[in-house]
Design a protein around this motif. Structure first.
Motif, PDB file in Angstrom:
ATOM      1  N   MET A  27       0.837  -1.209   0.000  1.00 37.08           N
ATOM      2  CA  MET A  27       0.000   0.000   0.000  1.00 37.08           C
ATOM      3  C   MET A  27       0.871   1.258   0.000  1.00 37.08           C
ATOM      4  O   MET A  27       0.579   2.222  -0.716  1.00 37.08           O
ATOM      5  CB  MET A  27      -0.948  -0.014   1.193  1.00 37.08           C
ATOM      6  CG  MET A  27      -2.016  -1.085   1.088  1.00 37.08           C
ATOM      7  SD  MET A  27      -3.016  -1.206   2.590  1.00 37.08           S
ATOM      8  CE  MET A  27      -4.221  -2.433   2.085  1.00 37.08           C
ATOM      9  N   TYR A  30       2.109   1.825  -3.442  1.00 37.70           N
ATOM     10  CA  TYR A  30       1.057   2.413  -4.284  1.00 37.70           C
ATOM     11  C   TYR A  30       1.016   3.929  -4.098  1.00 37.70           C
ATOM     12  O   TYR A  30       0.975   4.683  -5.068  1.00 37.70           O
ATOM     13  CB  TYR A  30      -0.306   1.792  -3.953  1.00 37.70           C
ATOM     14  CG  TYR A  30      -1.460   2.616  -4.476  1.00 37.70           C
ATOM     15  CD1 TYR A  30      -1.789   2.594  -5.829  1.00 37.70           C
ATOM     16  CD2 TYR A  30      -2.187   3.448  -3.627  1.00 37.70           C
ATOM     17  CE1 TYR A  30      -2.832   3.371  -6.322  1.00 37.70           C
ATOM     18  CE2 TYR A  30      -3.230   4.225  -4.116  1.00 37.70           C
ATOM     19  CZ  TYR A  30      -3.545   4.194  -5.454  1.00 37.70           C
ATOM     20  OH  TYR A  30      -4.567   4.969  -5.939  1.00 37.70           O
ATOM     21  N   PHE A  80      -4.125  -0.953  -6.759  1.00 39.90           N
ATOM     22  CA  PHE A  80      -5.255  -0.332  -6.077  1.00 39.90           C
ATOM     23  C   PHE A  80      -5.825   0.755  -6.974  1.00 39.90           C
ATOM     24  O   PHE A  80      -5.112   1.348  -7.770  1.00 39.90           O
ATOM     25  CB  PHE A  80      -4.801   0.270  -4.742  1.00 39.90           C
ATOM     26  CG  PHE A  80      -4.108  -0.732  -3.850  1.00 39.90           C
ATOM     27  CD1 PHE A  80      -4.840  -1.573  -3.029  1.00 39.90           C
ATOM     28  CD2 PHE A  80      -2.721  -0.840  -3.846  1.00 39.90           C
ATOM     29  CE1 PHE A  80      -4.206  -2.504  -2.215  1.00 39.90           C
ATOM     30  CE2 PHE A  80      -2.078  -1.768  -3.037  1.00 39.90           C
ATOM     31  CZ  PHE A  80      -2.822  -2.605  -2.216  1.00 39.90           C
ATOM     32  N   GLU A  85     -10.106   3.028  -1.729  1.00 39.62           N
ATOM     33  CA  GLU A  85     -10.055   1.558  -1.775  1.00 39.62           C
ATOM     34  C   GLU A  85      -8.992   1.028  -0.822  1.00 39.62           C
ATOM     35  O   GLU A  85      -9.217   0.050  -0.111  1.00 39.62           O
ATOM     36  CB  GLU A  85      -9.768   1.056  -3.197  1.00 39.62           C
ATOM     37  CG  GLU A  85      -9.702  -0.465  -3.226  1.00 39.62           C
ATOM     38  CD  GLU A  85      -9.097  -1.065  -4.487  1.00 39.62           C
ATOM     39  OE1 GLU A  85      -9.396  -2.232  -4.750  1.00 39.62           O
ATOM     40  OE2 GLU A  85      -8.319  -0.380  -5.178  1.00 39.62           O
ATOM     41  N   VAL A  86      -7.820   1.658  -0.792  1.00 42.02           N
ATOM     42  CA  VAL A  86      -6.744   1.200   0.083  1.00 42.02           C
ATOM     43  C   VAL A  86      -7.208   1.191   1.538  1.00 42.02           C
ATOM     44  O   VAL A  86      -7.006   0.213   2.261  1.00 42.02           O
ATOM     45  CB  VAL A  86      -5.481   2.070  -0.087  1.00 42.02           C
ATOM     46  CG1 VAL A  86      -4.453   1.753   0.995  1.00 42.02           C
ATOM     47  CG2 VAL A  86      -4.872   1.876  -1.467  1.00 42.02           C
TER      48      VAL A  86
END
Length: 168
Positions: A27, A30, A80, A85-86
């Motif tokens: 994450m 991202y 993602f 959303e994460v």
């Protein structure tokens, strides 16, 4: 002496904590690629926290004369769609971890292992904080629609987060 069943369950939890570290690193990556360094920082701190959790479990097993058996760590999701959303995924993940910790506590109670219950109390309390943290940011993202100036302001806010290892 810790039972084999509880030892195996804690070994599994070590794996789940290390997976969480890996998941949050994905994450962070991202957010780095999206140019959101504050969000990246938030998850890099989460990475450190998850490593701390895994090592706390590792040390507990060693102190009890048990053996740590490391297992393969599955690959985390790497793509993602948005910050929203994460954080939806991160919040759901923390709820899953809470249920795993609760299952461990249930087993420690069943095994009448007072040392394990005492040790796991810290994790039960920690999970309340972990879920609340993810939920708070998720709600802020929903409030701002997950984009625009609000996203940049939240990114700026998250840049100030630091890791402070908890006292044993």
């Amino acid at each position: 002496m810790i039972s084999q069943k509880l030892q195996d369950a804690i070994n599994y939890q070590i794996n789940r904590e290390l997976f969480s570290e890996y998941y949050y690193l994905s994450m962070a990556s991202y957010f780095n690629s999206a140019g959101l360094s504050g969000f990246e920082n938030f998850f890099l701190i989460q990475v450190e926290e998850e490593r701390f959790h895994a090592m706390k479990m590792y040390n507990f097993l060693n102190e009890r004369g048990a053996r740590v058996y490391l297992q393969a760590i599955e690959a985390p999701k790497k793509e993602f769609k948005s910050a929203l959303e994460v954080f939806e995924l991160a919040y759901e993940h923390e709820k899953l971890v809470s249920s795993l910790i609760n299952d461990l506590m249930d087993l420690a109670i069943k095994e009448n292992d007072h040392a394990a219950k005492n040790h796991l109390n810290w994790f039960v309390e920690e999970q309340v904080e972990e879920e609340a943290s993810m939920d708070t940011i998720l709600n802020k993202l929903k409030l701002i629609g997950g984009e625009g100036h609000g996203l940049l302001m939240l990114d700026n806010e998250l840049a100030g987060r630091v890791f402070t290892p908890p006292a044993k």
